[in-house]
Design a protein around this motif. Structure first.
Motif, short mmCIF file in Angstrom:
data_model
loop_
_atom_site.label_atom_id
_atom_site.label_comp_id
_atom_site.label_asym_id
_atom_site.label_seq_id
_atom_site.Cartn_x
_atom_site.Cartn_y
_atom_site.Cartn_z
N LYS B 149 10.33 0.00 4.25
CA LYS B 149 9.76 -0.44 3.22
C LYS B 149 8.36 0.60 3.75
CE LYS B 149 11.28 -3.21 0.07
NZ LYS B 149 11.44 -4.09 -0.60
N ILE B 151 7.36 2.09 6.66
CA ILE B 151 7.12 3.47 6.41
C ILE B 151 7.78 4.59 5.79
CG2 ILE B 151 8.89 5.25 8.38
CD1 ILE B 151 9.25 2.55 10.21
N MET B 152 8.31 3.99 5.15
CA MET B 152 9.31 5.23 3.99
C MET B 152 8.06 6.05 2.73
SD MET B 152 11.75 6.54 4.68
CE MET B 152 11.98 7.45 3.51
N HIS B 153 6.94 4.47 2.78
CA HIS B 153 6.11 4.25 2.01
C HIS B 153 5.03 5.55 2.55
CE1 HIS B 153 3.77 3.72 -1.49
NE2 HIS B 153 2.68 2.65 -0.68
N GLU B 155 5.42 8.08 4.90
CA GLU B 155 6.16 8.77 5.16
C GLU B 155 6.00 10.09 3.43
OE1 GLU B 155 10.53 10.82 5.33
OE2 GLU B 155 9.17 9.37 7.06
N LYS B 156 5.97 9.19 2.16
CA LYS B 156 6.00 9.74 0.95
C LYS B 156 4.45 10.14 0.64
CE LYS B 156 7.15 8.44 -3.69
NZ LYS B 156 7.05 7.03 -4.06
#
Lengths: 381, 508
Positions: B149, B151-153, B155-156
């Motif tokens: 979560k 990492i994706m956050h 990245e976003k």
């Protein structure tokens, strides 16, 4: 929709892995599927159960899927599919007709807001937190191997053979009718039950003896299986041991489960081979059979001595044990991916679908060249 | 439903092109169209437990994973479990007055499975405290999920900040002077810490593969297996988390909740069926069933069917409404339906074209990545306003009719339904001028109609004979309370009806 549901921050997002035999269903950020149900629906006309994979025409498949998704949402999920995202876990080799029809059903009939399609082999690694592995999916219809290297599925190295539950059932049926006179048409459910409860994958040393006319081994005890109320089926010890042997019997092209895995390794770059051999991940319901992993290891080792695979120069095979049951390993990956922001970034939205009239796919050149489209095989790590 | 459904001899064509018997059809009063399960929008109305008949709010159901907290089903045979009392002796055997201690256990009346079989201790209270099984891998999986979560956050956020940089018109002060923020920090002697957004979260500890695998137990070759102790696949999949292999690891399973559905017409967004909230009630708040509004056709009798010969068919028409109606039998015009299907497709196309055009116009204003315009803002994705439904595309009716119906010239009147008429013994006098060729007999709101049908000459022995016609009836709409003109509005409504007459028999 009740008022309090709109107030709560998170919506339940369904994760669906529609397999040939069983469908895994659950919600994102949960670590086990809520239900594992058979992928079949009751036909209204004939009042018999029909499997989804047995469709006769695109329209027929559409109707079957409408009925099936309806059961999933209104019997198990207990939410309306309308205006919600959904996560679909599917094989990279899923027929285009099936995925297109599924998208049509979800977008047009059930009006989901977006679909996130995830390749099953890739997401199965999510729970292990690794990015390079050789994923072997042995399901009902076929066994498919796709290497994943640094989070990218190497699709050109894919290998598939029709060695799955269906073939085992077919073999078991033949063996049983040979040894029980008068019993011809055993139903799929009975065969499955016998397979699950009585059969196992034997050791390599015993397997050699099985085919000899005079074997020194003592077969395992027979099982008397109650059948059709009053009758008894004799499941001989030899059958119990022998059923899974077809997985390692080489066909005319000298292909079997173990060669398939080695062939997949052969097709990837030389630097990655060792790493793949040390990261084997087995998923799918069939791999849960007793003794499956141990035998596969033995067979792989045996095949290495073969001239074909001398150049591989692999010393050892290592297996991962996922933190879940193998039959829902791919689903679990989908549930993990769906819980992150990945869902909002990569999902195919309804607007997009209505405009483009198709679901992006890796095989479609139009999608591959157009980089603006949601990248189908991207990864988290 | 105490409705005689029987074999589906008479089928009505739904607007969407499917053929269904009348009890399975709905009639939307607002668009005056027949709807069926396939072409309405289903919604979850209320959630309840089928065993204890308790309504459970959807938020609570969600917390409890759509399962009832108190009711259990048998892990062995999937029937409901009952709580049984076992009384232990008094706590103090010497004291006769000490109360008898009661304990509770779960038992299945069908397969005699009980919670004692698997070693679950008896509980002191009837309702709860049954032990739950936990997923053993939960800590590890939670850790993995949390890192993903993050990492994706990040990245976003990175993506969004990249976008912002591209659009930024103003050059920052440090960019102009060539002094970056980190250089500046170094100069004034502050430790160099990367920007919070650029800091990569630590990836989770990867799993380690092992060369050792679970070996096949030696005992399998020698010890006979007891079939009764090995679980079946159904029993295993009932508990997906642990999937026990032997029956001694089965745990009672919480009962799955059920729902009441409400159905909504996709064209006008009105409900065609809405149940009452109370789970014990079988009544509906709104129930627009077709058999309450559309005259019902029932098959009475037919002469033996022979290929190419005209025979007499008698069918019964019943008027279910409170208003008199006139029925006209028309030719079954399937081309018209096909045309309607094409029209709908055309409308769909033009709408899409308009939509695409309007989207193109909007494009310069919206964010650069249009394909995920809704995706780049997850909050808007999750709280989309209620969009109008996509209408299910009608299909062509596929059923082949192989029998011609002689269309009668006159139409006939059906009087309104009168529930008291059944008890009225006085002979009825109708003032309708019936065509004796058409009407055979009539009673209260029913009429028996004679039709001449001719199975096609090329039919073989044993072929199913199917005939069809269009029934036009007058539907009296009472829905908008007619204030201005006191007369309720009347509409001509057409339905295609298909009858399966039976098989062709041999010639005399």
């Amino acid at each position: 929709m009740p008022l309090y549901e709109t107030l709560s921050t998170e919506k339940l997002i369904v994760v669906l892995d529609i397999g040939t035999a069983f469908t895994k269903f659950g919600f994102t950020s949960e670590f086990a599927p809520r239900y594992i149900i058979r992928s079949e629906v009751r036909c209204k006309k004939t009042n018999s159960l029909r499997r989804i994979c047995d469709y006769n025409s695109p329209e027929d498949l559409y109707d079957l899927l409408v009925e099936f998704i309806h059961t999933i949402y209104f019997k198990y999920a207990l939410t309306s599919p309308k205006d919600r995202p959904i996560v679909i876990v599917e094989s990279l080799l899923c027929p285009t007709l099936f995925r297109e029809t599924l998208a049509k059903v979800l977008f047009l009939q059930y009006e989901v807001s977006s679909i996130l399609v995830l390749p099953s082999h890739l997401v199965a690694l999510a729970s292990l937190a690794i990015d390079t592995a050789l994923v072997i999916d042995v399901g009902y219809k076929e066994a498919v191997t796709i290497p994943i290297c640094y989070g990218l599925p190497i699709v050109q190295a894919w290998q598939a053979l029709p060695l799955g539950g269906e073939y085992i059932h077919y073999n078991l049926k033949n063996l049983l009718s040979n040894c029980n006179t008068g019993i011809q048409n055993l139903s799929e459910t009975v065969l499955e039950d016998i397979k699950i409860r009585c059969c196992f994958v034997t050791k390599s040393s015993r397997a050699k003896q099985l085919n000899l006319a005079k074997s020194e081994i003592v077969p395992p005890p027979d099982v008397k299986y109650p059948y059709a109320g009053a009758e008894t089926l004799l499941v001989a010890g030899k059958i119990r041991e022998k059923v899974f042997e077809i997985m390692y019997e080489e066909d005319n092209d000298h292909l079997c489960l173990s060669t398939m895995i080695l062939d997949a390794i052969l097709k990837v770059d030389i630097d990655l081979r060792q790493k793949l051999a040390e990261n084997l991940v087995l998923i799918g319901g069939t791999v849960m059979t007793l003794g499956f992993k141990a035998r596969l290891k033995e067979e792989l080792q045996k095949q290495l001595l073969n001239e074909r695979y001398q150049i591989l120069n692999i010393k050892e095979f290592r297996f991962h044990s996922p933190p879940c049951k193998e039959n829902y390993a791919a689903w679990l990956g989908g549930a993990i991916y769906g819980a992150t922001d990945f869902l909002s970034m990569k999902a195919v939205s309804k607007d997009f679908y209505l405009r483009e009239k198709h679901l992006p796919d890796w095989i479609n050149l139009k999608d591959v060249t157009n980089m603006k489209l949601p990248d189908y095989t991207t990864r988290v790590l | 439903m105490s409705y005689i459904t029987g074999p589906d001899v008479v089928k009505y064509a739904c607007t969407c092109g499917l053929l269904k018997p009348i009890p399975q059809l709905y009639f939307c009063k607002h668009c005056l169209q027949i709807r069926c399960r396939f072409c309405v929008c289903h919604e979850v109305d209320s959630i309840f437990c089928g065993k204890c008949s308790e309504n459970i709010p959807s938020a609570e159901a969600r917390v409890k994973k759509n399962r009832c907290a108190n009711c259990f089903i048998c892990p062995s045979c999937q029937q409901e479990l009952s709580t049984r009392i076992a009384s232990k002796g008094p706590a103090n055997p010497d004291d006769a007055k000490s109360p008898i201690k009661k304990t509770y256990y779960l038992s299945c009346y069908f397969c005699r499975w009980s919670s004692r079989d698997v070693g679950i201790p008896d509980q002191p209270s009837a309702t709860g405290g049954w032990p739950e099984r936990e997923n053993v891998h939960i800590n590890r999986l939670q850790e993995v999920l949390d890192t993903y979560k993050q990492i994706m956050h990040s990245e976003k956020q990175q993506k969004e900040s990249d976008k912002r940089k591209q659009r930024g018109k103003f050059v920052s002060y440090t960019d102009k002077t060539g002094v970056t923020a980190s250089a500046l920090r170094k100069r004034i002697g502050l430790p160099d810490i990367p920007h919070a957004m650029l800091k990569k979260p630590k990836p989770p500890e990867p799993a380690v593969a092992k060369a050792e695998v679970d070996e096949l137990p030696e005992s399998i070759f020698t010890e006979p297996i007891k079939l009764m102790e090995v679980t079946t696949i159904e029993q295993r999949l009932m508990q997906p988390e642990c999937q026990p292999l032997t029956v001694d690891k089965l745990f009672p399973v919480h009962k799955q909740l059920s729902i009441k559905q409400s159905l909504r017409c996709r064209t006008c967004e009105h409900n065609v069926s809405k149940p009452e909230y109370n789970p014990n009630s079988v009544k509906f708040k709104i129930q627009l069933l077709a058999y309450c509004y559309i005259p019902e056709v029932r098959f009475v009798t037919v002469e033996p069917l022979r290929a190419g010969q005209t025979v007499e068919l008698i069918i019964k028409f019943t008027n279910p409404t409170q208003y008199q109606t006139t029925i006209t039998i028309l030719d079954l015009d399937l081309d018209e339906q096909a045309q309607y299907v094409e029209e709908q497709k055309l409308i769909d196309l033009t709408q899409n074209l308009e939509q695409a055009l309007s989207l193109q116009e909007k494009q310069p204003m919206s964010l650069p990545s249009l394909p995920y315009s809704s995706g780049s803002q997850p909050s808007s994705l999750l709280s989309l306003p209620r969009l109008p439904s996509v209408i299910v595309k009608p299909r062509k009716i596929f059923t082949e009719t192989n029998c011609d119906v002689a269309i009668p010239e006159s139409s006939f009147i059906l009087p309104p339904r009168d529930d008291a008429a059944e008890y009225d013994d006085s002979s009825e006098v109708h003032n309708f001028e019936d065509d004796p060729k058409l009407i055979k007999w009539r009673k209260s709101n029913k009429a028996f109609v004679k039709l001449a049908v001719t199975p096609r000459a090329d039919l073989k022995l044993g072929d199913e004979v199917v005939c069809g016609f269009t029934m036009q009836h007058i539907y009296t709409n009472v829905l908008p309370p007619a204030v201005e003109n006191k007369q309720p509005q009347k509409y001509d409504h057409k339905v295609r009806v298909f009858l399966t007459l039976g098989k062709v028999v041999g010639s005399e």
